[in-house]
Design a protein around this motif. Structure first.
Motif, PDB file in Angstrom:
ATOM      1  N   ASN A 259       0.832  -1.211   0.000  1.00 42.03           N
ATOM      2  CA  ASN A 259       0.000   0.000   0.000  1.00 42.03           C
ATOM      3  C   ASN A 259       0.862   1.255   0.000  1.00 42.03           C
ATOM      4  O   ASN A 259       0.527   2.255  -0.634  1.00 42.03           O
ATOM      5  N   GLY A 260       1.973   1.207   0.732  1.00 39.10           N
ATOM      6  CA  GLY A 260       2.871   2.356   0.780  1.00 39.10           C
ATOM      7  C   GLY A 260       3.494   2.663  -0.576  1.00 39.10           C
ATOM      8  O   GLY A 260       3.697   3.827  -0.919  1.00 39.10           O
ATOM      9  N   GLU A 261       3.791   1.603  -1.354  1.00 42.33           N
ATOM     10  CA  GLU A 261       4.322   1.823  -2.695  1.00 42.33           C
ATOM     11  C   GLU A 261       3.324   2.571  -3.573  1.00 42.33           C
ATOM     12  O   GLU A 261       3.691   3.404  -4.397  1.00 42.33           O
ATOM     13  N   ARG A 262       2.037   2.251  -3.394  1.00 41.40           N
ATOM     14  CA  ARG A 262       1.005   2.904  -4.216  1.00 41.40           C
ATOM     15  C   ARG A 262       0.710   4.321  -3.722  1.00 41.40           C
ATOM     16  O   ARG A 262       0.506   5.229  -4.528  1.00 41.40           O
ATOM     17  N   SER A 263       0.657   4.500  -2.393  1.00 42.66           N
ATOM     18  CA  SER A 263       0.222   5.787  -1.845  1.00 42.66           C
ATOM     19  C   SER A 263       1.381   6.747  -1.557  1.00 42.66           C
ATOM     20  O   SER A 263       1.155   7.941  -1.376  1.00 42.66           O
ATOM     21  N   GLY A 264       2.602   6.231  -1.502  1.00 37.65           N
ATOM     22  CA  GLY A 264       3.738   7.076  -1.148  1.00 37.65           C
ATOM     23  C   GLY A 264       3.959   7.224   0.338  1.00 37.65           C
ATOM     24  O   GLY A 264       4.808   8.004   0.766  1.00 37.65           O
ATOM     25  N   ASP A 265       3.208   6.479   1.147  1.00 38.30           N
ATOM     26  CA  ASP A 265       3.371   6.559   2.601  1.00 38.30           C
ATOM     27  C   ASP A 265       4.588   5.767   3.059  1.00 38.30           C
ATOM     28  O   ASP A 265       4.915   4.716   2.500  1.00 38.30           O
ATOM     29  N   LYS A 266       5.242   6.257   4.111  1.00 39.15           N
ATOM     30  CA  LYS A 266       6.328   5.506   4.749  1.00 39.15           C
ATOM     31  C   LYS A 266       5.724   4.494   5.712  1.00 39.15           C
ATOM     32  O   LYS A 266       4.669   4.728   6.302  1.00 39.15           O
ATOM     33  N   VAL A 267       6.409   3.375   5.866  1.00 42.19           N
ATOM     34  CA  VAL A 267       5.963   2.313   6.768  1.00 42.19           C
ATOM     35  C   VAL A 267       7.014   2.149   7.862  1.00 42.19           C
ATOM     36  O   VAL A 267       8.204   2.022   7.572  1.00 42.19           O
ATOM     37  N   ALA A 268       6.568   2.160   9.116  1.00 47.92           N
ATOM     38  CA  ALA A 268       7.492   2.044  10.250  1.00 47.92           C
ATOM     39  C   ALA A 268       7.199   0.768  11.033  1.00 47.92           C
ATOM     40  O   ALA A 268       6.048   0.349  11.153  1.00 47.92           O
ATOM     41  N   VAL A 269       8.269   0.154  11.540  1.00 48.17           N
ATOM     42  CA  VAL A 269       8.159  -1.022  12.398  1.00 48.17           C
ATOM     43  C   VAL A 269       8.932  -0.752  13.678  1.00 48.17           C
ATOM     44  O   VAL A 269      10.085  -0.308  13.638  1.00 48.17           O
ATOM     45  N   LEU A 270       8.276  -1.012  14.821  1.00 48.66           N
ATOM     46  CA  LEU A 270       8.927  -0.905  16.127  1.00 48.66           C
ATOM     47  C   LEU A 270       9.069  -2.318  16.682  1.00 48.66           C
ATOM     48  O   LEU A 270       8.071  -3.008  16.878  1.00 48.66           O
ATOM     49  N   SER A 364      10.654   2.208   6.328  1.00 50.03           N
ATOM     50  CA  SER A 364      10.863   1.839   4.938  1.00 50.03           C
ATOM     51  C   SER A 364      10.278   2.913   4.045  1.00 50.03           C
ATOM     52  O   SER A 364       9.085   3.208   4.135  1.00 50.03           O
ATOM     53  N   PRO A 365      11.074   3.504   3.166  1.00 47.26           N
ATOM     54  CA  PRO A 365      10.520   4.482   2.221  1.00 47.26           C
ATOM     55  C   PRO A 365       9.686   3.785   1.160  1.00 47.26           C
ATOM     56  O   PRO A 365       9.832   2.579   0.953  1.00 47.26           O
ATOM     57  N   PRO A 366       8.797   4.500   0.457  1.00 49.27           N
ATOM     58  CA  PRO A 366       7.939   3.863  -0.544  1.00 49.27           C
ATOM     59  C   PRO A 366       8.716   3.146  -1.639  1.00 49.27           C
ATOM     60  O   PRO A 366       8.223   2.186  -2.220  1.00 49.27           O
ATOM     61  N   SER A 367       9.946   3.595  -1.910  1.00 47.59           N
ATOM     62  CA  SER A 367      10.713   3.001  -3.000  1.00 47.59           C
ATOM     63  C   SER A 367      11.439   1.733  -2.601  1.00 47.59           C
ATOM     64  O   SER A 367      12.085   1.096  -3.418  1.00 47.59           O
ATOM     65  N   LYS A 368      11.365   1.332  -1.334  1.00 47.28           N
ATOM     66  CA  LYS A 368      12.120   0.160  -0.861  1.00 47.28           C
ATOM     67  C   LYS A 368      11.216  -0.700   0.009  1.00 47.28           C
ATOM     68  O   LYS A 368      11.404  -0.801   1.210  1.00 47.28           O
ATOM     69  N   ALA A 369      10.226  -1.348  -0.618  1.00 41.02           N
ATOM     70  CA  ALA A 369       9.255  -2.149   0.126  1.00 41.02           C
ATOM     71  C   ALA A 369       9.791  -3.566   0.291  1.00 41.02           C
ATOM     72  O   ALA A 369       9.500  -4.453  -0.495  1.00 41.02           O
ATOM     73  N   ASP A 370      10.614  -3.798   1.301  1.00 40.65           N
ATOM     74  CA  ASP A 370      11.263  -5.087   1.528  1.00 40.65           C
ATOM     75  C   ASP A 370      11.020  -5.516   2.975  1.00 40.65           C
ATOM     76  O   ASP A 370      11.549  -4.918   3.913  1.00 40.65           O
ATOM     77  N   LEU A 371      10.207  -6.566   3.167  1.00 45.08           N
ATOM     78  CA  LEU A 371       9.859  -7.043   4.508  1.00 45.08           C
ATOM     79  C   LEU A 371      11.098  -7.450   5.288  1.00 45.08           C
ATOM     80  O   LEU A 371      11.304  -7.012   6.421  1.00 45.08           O
ATOM     81  N   ASP A 372      11.936  -8.316   4.700  1.00 43.78           N
ATOM     82  CA  ASP A 372      13.091  -8.829   5.435  1.00 43.78           C
ATOM     83  C   ASP A 372      14.058  -7.712   5.812  1.00 43.78           C
ATOM     84  O   ASP A 372      14.598  -7.694   6.924  1.00 43.78           O
ATOM     85  N   ALA A 373      14.277  -6.766   4.885  1.00 49.81           N
ATOM     86  CA  ALA A 373      15.193  -5.660   5.192  1.00 49.81           C
ATOM     87  C   ALA A 373      14.640  -4.789   6.310  1.00 49.81           C
ATOM     88  O   ALA A 373      15.377  -4.365   7.206  1.00 49.81           O
ATOM     89  N   LEU A 374      13.335  -4.539   6.276  1.00 50.12           N
ATOM     90  CA  LEU A 374      12.721  -3.690   7.303  1.00 50.12           C
ATOM     91  C   LEU A 374      12.826  -4.349   8.676  1.00 50.12           C
ATOM     92  O   LEU A 374      13.196  -3.703   9.663  1.00 50.12           O
TER      93      LEU A 374
END
Length: 415
Positions: A259-270, A364-374
Motif C-alpha cells: 500500500n505504501g508503494e502505491r500511496s507514497g506513505d512511509k511504513v514504520a516497524v517498532l 521503509s521508504p515507498p521506494s524500498k518495500a522489503d519485509l526482510d530488510a525492514l
C-alpha cells in the motif's frame, strides 16, 4: 400390510445408510480438524525455531564484534561477553540440529520437505555448508584469547552473517512458511468438501425421509464454519495474549508495504523487547510471566493509534506496525510512552515485577518495500538500544535517511 412393512424396512435401511454415511463424514471431518490443528501447531513450532536461528545468526555477529573490541586487560568484561557469545552459538547450533535432525523435546521429525532439503544441500544456498563455516568461524573467535581476535576473523563472520548465511536462512523460513500454508490449504479444501458432503446428505435425508433433519443441517454447517474460523484464528494468533502472531504480522507488513508503494506513505516497524522478563519467570514463576505479558499487551494496544498493528512474535518480543508513518515525531512519542508505561511495576498476586522495554525503530521508504530488510533494520536498532543500556529506543541508521532535515534534527535531539 406387507407393502407397508416393506416400505418401513426400506425407509429404515435408507435412514441407517444415510446416517452411517453422514456419521462417517462427520467423523472424518473431526479427525481432519484435529489433524489440521496438530499440523498447524507443529508448523508454528518449526517456523518459530527457524526464525530464532535467523535472529541468532545476527546476534552472534554483533557479540563477536563486541568481544573483539574489548581490550586484553578487561578480562571480566571479556569473560561475560564471551559467555553470551557462547550461549548464542550453542542455541544457534541446537536450533539447526532440532530442525534438521529432529527433536524429541519439541516433537520434531527430521526434515523431509524437498524444498527445504534443497536449501540445505544444493546451490545457491547450501545452508549446511554455510552453517558449518559460520560455526567454525564463531568457534575460532571463542577460542581466541582476550585481544587475540583478528580482523580477518571478524570480516569472515560479518560477511557470512550479512550475505550467504542470512540469505539461506531467509529462504529456509520462507520455504517452511510456504509449506505450512500449502498443507493448511489442502486440509481446508478437504474439510470444505466434507462440509458440502454433510450438507447434501442431510438435505437428502430431510427431503426424502423426514424434514426435521433440515434443522440439523443448519447446526452442522454453522458448527463447521465456527470451527474453521476458530482454527484460522488459532493459526494466526498467540494463545496467551490474543495478539496476532509472527505469520500474521509478516502478512500485515507486506500488505502495508504494498500500500505504501502505491500511496507514497512511509511504513514504520517498532521491534519491542521486554527487559528483565526472564528474571521474572525465574524468580516469580511462569504465572507471573504470563501476567507481565498480559499487562505489556494492554499497554501496547492502548498506546497505538487506530490503524496501527501490534503482534507478539516471540517469547518476550513484539512488533508494532505503523502503516502510515507521516508524523515521525509521533513515532518517537509512541516509543517514549511505551518505555515509560511498560517500566511501571506490575502486581503479580502481591509480588511486584519490574521490567522495562527496549525498542528498535526502522522506517521503509515507498521506494524500498522489503519485509526482510525492514525487520532486519528493526532488529539491529533493537540491539543498539540494548547495547545503550536497555530501557530506551533507537532508530536504525539507514532509516534516518528517510527523514527530512527538520524531522531528523528533532530525532537526533530526542535521542
Amino acid at each position: 400390510m406387507a407393502d407397508s412393512k416393506a416400505l418401513g424396512r426400506k425407509m429404515i435401511r435408507s435412514v441407517m445408510v444415510a446416517l452411517t454415511l453422514l456419521g462417517g463424514m462427520v467423523t472424518a471431518s473431526y479427525f481432519i480438524n484435529d489433524r489440521m490443528a496438530q499440523i498447524q501447531a507443529y508448523d508454528a513450532t518449526v517456523i518459530n525455531i527457524a526464525g530464532r536461528q535467523r535472529m541468532l545468526s545476527q546476534r552472534i555477529m554483533m557479540l563477536g564484534a563486541k568481544v573483539a573490541a574489548i581490550p586484553a586487560e578487561e578480562r571480566v568484561r571479556w569473560s561475560m561477553l564471551r559467555a553470551d557469545l557462547m550461549a548464542a552459538r550453542d542455541l544457534f547450533v541446537a536450533s539447526h540440529d532440532n530442525l534438521y535432525y529432529g527433536s524429541a523435546q519439541f516433537g520434531l521429525k527430521p526434515v523431509r520437505d524437498p524444498a527445504v532439503l534443497r536449501i540445505h544441500n544444493e546451490a545457491p544456498h547450501r545452508l549446511e555448508e554455510r552453517f558449518a563455516d559460520y560455526v567454525r568461524i564463531a568457534d575460532e573467535i571463542l577460542a581466541a584469547p582476550p585481544g587475540g581476535i583478528t580482523t580477518a576473523q571478524l570480516d569472515a563472520l560479518y560477511e557470512h552473517a550479512r550475505q550467504p548465511l542470512l540469505a539461506a536462512l531467509h529462504a529456509k523460513v520462507g520455504a517452511l512458511e510456504s509449506a505450512s500454508i500449502t498443507r493448511s490449504e489442502v486440509l481446508r479444501h478437504v474439510l470444505s468438501a466434507l462440509a458440502v458432503g454433510v450438507l447434501l446428505g442431510l438435505l437428502a435425508v430431510g427431503l426424502f425421509v423426514f424434514r426435521p433433519m433440515i434443522r440439523q443441517v443448519t447446526k452442522a454447517v454453522a458448527a463447521q464454519e465456527e470451527l474453521g474460523r476458530e482454527l484460522q484464528h488459532r493459526a494466526l494468533h498467540d494463545p496467551l495474549t490474543g495478539l496476532p502472531n509472527r505469520r500474521y504480522a509478516d502478512e500485515e507488513i507486506r500488505r502495508a508495504l504494498a500500500n505504501g508503494e502505491r500511496s507514497g506513505d512511509k511504513v514504520a516497524v517498532l521491534h519491542v523487547d521486554l527487559d528483565k522478563f526472564k528474571q521474572v519467570n525465574d524468580t516469580l514463576g511462569h504465572a507471573a510471566g504470563d501476567t507481565v505479558l498480559a499487562q505489556a499487551t494492554r499497554v501496547m494496544t492502548q498506546c497505538i493509534r487506530r490503524g496501527d498493528f501490534v503482534a507478539r512474535v516471540g517469547g518476550d518480543e513484539f512488533v508494532i506496525l505503523v502503516p502510515q508513518a507521516r508524523d515521525l515525531g509521533g513515532l518517537i512519542s509512541l516509543s517514549e510512552r511505551l518505555v515509560e508505561e511498560i517500566s511501571r511495576p506490575i502486581d503479580c498476586d502481591g509480588a511486584m515485577a519490574h521490567i522495562g522495554a527496549s525498542i528498535g525503530i526502522a522506517i521503509s521508504p515507498p521506494s524500498k518495500a522489503d519485509l526482510d530488510a525492514l525487520l532486519h533494520d528493526a532488529d539491529v536498532a533493537l540491539y543498539e538500544a540494548k547495547a545503550a543500556g536497555r530501557g530506551c529506543w533507537r532508530m536504525h541508521a539507514e532509516s534516518r535517511a528517510v527523514l527530512d532535515a527538520e524531522t531528523l534534527a528533532r530525532v537526533v535531539k530526542a535521542a
